[in-house]
Design a protein around this motif. Sequence first.
Motif, mmCIF file in Angstrom:
data_model
loop_
_atom_site.group_PDB
_atom_site.id
_atom_site.type_symbol
_atom_site.label_atom_id
_atom_site.label_comp_id
_atom_site.label_asym_id
_atom_site.label_seq_id
_atom_site.Cartn_x
_atom_site.Cartn_y
_atom_site.Cartn_z
ATOM 1 N N ALA A 21 167.359 -116.473 21.730
ATOM 2 C CA ALA A 21 167.183 -117.478 22.786
ATOM 3 C C ALA A 21 165.892 -117.230 23.557
ATOM 4 N N ARG A 22 165.616 -115.992 23.840
ATOM 5 C CA ARG A 22 164.408 -115.642 24.596
ATOM 6 C C ARG A 22 163.144 -115.851 23.764
ATOM 7 N N THR A 27 162.684 -122.406 27.041
ATOM 8 C CA THR A 27 163.419 -122.052 28.261
ATOM 9 C C THR A 27 163.544 -123.220 29.234
ATOM 10 N N ARG A 28 162.899 -124.333 28.944
ATOM 11 C CA ARG A 28 163.034 -125.509 29.802
ATOM 12 C C ARG A 28 164.279 -126.310 29.473
ATOM 13 N N ASP A 29 165.013 -125.933 28.475
ATOM 14 C CA ASP A 29 166.183 -126.685 28.039
ATOM 15 C C ASP A 29 167.337 -125.731 27.754
#
Length: 43
Positions: A21-22, A27-29
């Motif tokens: 994920a990182r 990271t905007r969604d």
Amino acid sequence: MRQYTDTHRGLPLPRLCADLARDLGDTRDDITLLAVRTPGTRG
């Protein structure tokens, strides 16, 4: 993505998902990951 998971296959699943994920996510969604490790399978 396959190369990433093959490279990091020794990680516990929660850590693998968090790292994916990182490193690969936007990271905007919101991100949803589903990971399953089955015994005895080889890539």
